[in-house]
Write a protein that holds these residues in place. Structure first.
Motif, short mmCIF file in Angstrom:
data_model
loop_
_atom_site.label_atom_id
_atom_site.label_comp_id
_atom_site.label_asym_id
_atom_site.label_seq_id
_atom_site.Cartn_x
_atom_site.Cartn_y
_atom_site.Cartn_z
N GLU A 77 -14.56 -4.20 -1.10
CA GLU A 77 -13.59 -3.30 -1.71
C GLU A 77 -14.15 -2.80 -3.03
O GLU A 77 -14.54 -3.59 -3.88
CB GLU A 77 -12.27 -4.02 -1.97
CG GLU A 77 -11.49 -4.34 -0.73
CD GLU A 77 -10.15 -4.99 -1.02
OE1 GLU A 77 -9.77 -5.10 -2.20
OE2 GLU A 77 -9.50 -5.41 -0.06
N GLU B 298 -4.93 7.01 7.13
CA GLU B 298 -3.64 7.69 7.18
C GLU B 298 -3.80 9.02 6.45
O GLU B 298 -4.67 9.18 5.61
CB GLU B 298 -2.55 6.90 6.46
CG GLU B 298 -2.14 5.63 7.12
CD GLU B 298 -1.07 4.89 6.33
OE1 GLU B 298 -0.48 3.98 6.91
OE2 GLU B 298 -0.83 5.21 5.14
N GLU C 130 -9.47 6.35 1.34
CA GLU C 130 -9.10 5.42 0.28
C GLU C 130 -7.78 4.74 0.60
O GLU C 130 -7.01 5.18 1.44
CB GLU C 130 -9.01 6.14 -1.06
CG GLU C 130 -7.84 7.10 -1.17
CD GLU C 130 -7.81 7.82 -2.50
OE1 GLU C 130 -7.48 7.19 -3.51
OE2 GLU C 130 -8.10 9.03 -2.51
N ASN C 131 -7.58 3.64 -0.10
CA ASN C 131 -6.33 2.90 -0.07
C ASN C 131 -5.76 2.97 -1.48
O ASN C 131 -6.52 2.93 -2.46
CB ASN C 131 -6.57 1.43 0.27
CG ASN C 131 -7.22 1.26 1.62
OD1 ASN C 131 -6.56 1.33 2.63
ND2 ASN C 131 -8.53 1.07 1.63
N SER D 255 -7.29 9.76 5.10
CA SER D 255 -7.81 9.31 3.81
C SER D 255 -8.90 8.27 4.02
O SER D 255 -8.87 7.51 4.98
CB SER D 255 -6.68 8.69 2.99
OG SER D 255 -7.17 8.15 1.79
N TYR E 155 -11.85 1.88 -1.91
CA TYR E 155 -12.39 2.18 -0.61
C TYR E 155 -13.28 1.02 -0.21
O TYR E 155 -13.55 0.12 -1.01
CB TYR E 155 -13.17 3.51 -0.61
CG TYR E 155 -14.35 3.52 -1.56
CD1 TYR E 155 -15.62 3.14 -1.13
CD2 TYR E 155 -14.19 3.89 -2.89
CE1 TYR E 155 -16.70 3.14 -1.99
CE2 TYR E 155 -15.27 3.89 -3.77
CZ TYR E 155 -16.51 3.52 -3.32
OH TYR E 155 -17.57 3.50 -4.19
N GLN F 193 -3.02 0.88 -3.68
CA GLN F 193 -2.26 -0.37 -3.64
C GLN F 193 -1.52 -0.61 -4.96
O GLN F 193 -2.08 -0.40 -6.03
CB GLN F 193 -3.22 -1.53 -3.39
CG GLN F 193 -2.57 -2.88 -3.34
CD GLN F 193 -3.60 -3.99 -3.20
OE1 GLN F 193 -4.66 -3.94 -3.83
NE2 GLN F 193 -3.28 -4.98 -2.39
N ASN G 179 -2.78 4.02 3.11
CA ASN G 179 -3.80 3.20 3.76
C ASN G 179 -4.91 4.12 4.24
O ASN G 179 -4.63 5.24 4.67
CB ASN G 179 -3.16 2.48 4.94
CG ASN G 179 -3.93 1.27 5.38
OD1 ASN G 179 -5.09 1.09 5.02
ND2 ASN G 179 -3.30 0.43 6.17
N ASN G 180 -6.16 3.64 4.16
CA ASN G 180 -7.22 4.49 4.69
C ASN G 180 -6.94 4.76 6.17
O ASN G 180 -6.29 3.97 6.85
CB ASN G 180 -8.61 3.89 4.46
CG ASN G 180 -8.85 2.61 5.21
OD1 ASN G 180 -7.93 1.87 5.50
ND2 ASN G 180 -10.08 2.35 5.54
N CYS H 257 -2.37 11.54 3.75
CA CYS H 257 -1.49 11.55 2.59
C CYS H 257 -0.64 12.82 2.66
O CYS H 257 -1.14 13.92 2.44
CB CYS H 257 -2.30 11.52 1.30
SG CYS H 257 -1.28 11.50 -0.19
N LEU I 102 0.84 -1.19 0.00
CA LEU I 102 0.00 0.00 0.00
C LEU I 102 0.88 1.25 0.00
O LEU I 102 1.82 1.35 0.80
CB LEU I 102 -0.92 0.03 1.22
CG LEU I 102 -2.05 -0.99 1.23
CD1 LEU I 102 -2.79 -0.95 2.55
CD2 LEU I 102 -3.01 -0.76 0.08
N SER J 65 -6.82 2.49 -6.72
CA SER J 65 -7.36 3.21 -5.58
C SER J 65 -8.69 2.56 -5.26
O SER J 65 -9.50 2.33 -6.16
CB SER J 65 -7.55 4.68 -5.91
OG SER J 65 -6.31 5.28 -6.21
#
Length: 187
Positions: free
Chosen positions: A63, A39, A89-90, A87, A56, A92, A36-37, A41, A33, A54
């Protein structure tokens, strides 16, 4: 990154080299990642190689992939980057990847000392808005088959590296429906 920044017609070679000295190259493995959601940015990155998705989590904890980022594009959780809030969103890496990252604080310091960097940030904000609007319009007016055709037309060399269940999620269809779409397309 050097060529990408030159496309803006804002910076001298010295300014670009100074920027690159302040940035950091990061290698990510497939599945890692970038953000990470939950966190914040706090950096912006340029994708030198690799593919990112991307996503969520829905209210059902599914997912939902809503974006793919390919080489020679910027990578960030933009809402979090702007607001400095966590965030949702993630992001990856779908393949091994190499990115060039610069902290938000460093970029803001550059913008304070040189108005070209401020213009750069303005252009990035405008591009992000246009991409979001385009995504909304395409997902509301185009059928999944057309969105899939657009994806394979614009990114033919990378599309084969994205697992089909992520493509189905991006299109808002089941994997079974994606199989029917793919069966109806002649390459």
């Amino acid at each position: 990154m050097n060529e990408y920044l030159k496309l803006f017609n804002l910076f001298t070679d010295i300014e670009i080299n100074d920027f690159l000295k302040l940035s950091q190259t990061i290698l990510l493995k497939k599945g890692d990642l970038y953000i990470n959601n939950n966190e914040i940015c706090d950096s912006i990155a340029f994708v030198k190689s690799g593919i990112f998705r991307s996503y969520y989590y829905s209210n059902n904890d599914d997912e939902i992939t809503y974006c793919f980022t390919f080489p020679n594009k910027l990578l960030m959780a933009y809402s979090s980057f702007i607001s400095q809030k966590k965030s949702e969103e993630n992001i990856q890496a779908l393949t091994d990847a190499e990115i060039i990252s610069i902290p938000k604080a460093t970029l803001e310091n550059l913008a304070k000392s040189n108005s070209n960097w401020l213009r750069f940030l303005k252009i990035i904000a405008e591009k992000e808005y246009v991409e979001l609007e385009k995504w909304i319009f395409n997902h509301q007016k185009d059928k999944a088959q057309q969105r899939y055709l657009d994806l394979i037309t614009t990114q033919p060399e990378y599309i084969k590296e994205i697992p089909l269940h992520y493509i189905a999620s991006y299109l808002g269809v089941t994997q079974r429906h994606l199989s029917r779409i793919r069966a109806n397309i002649t390459y």
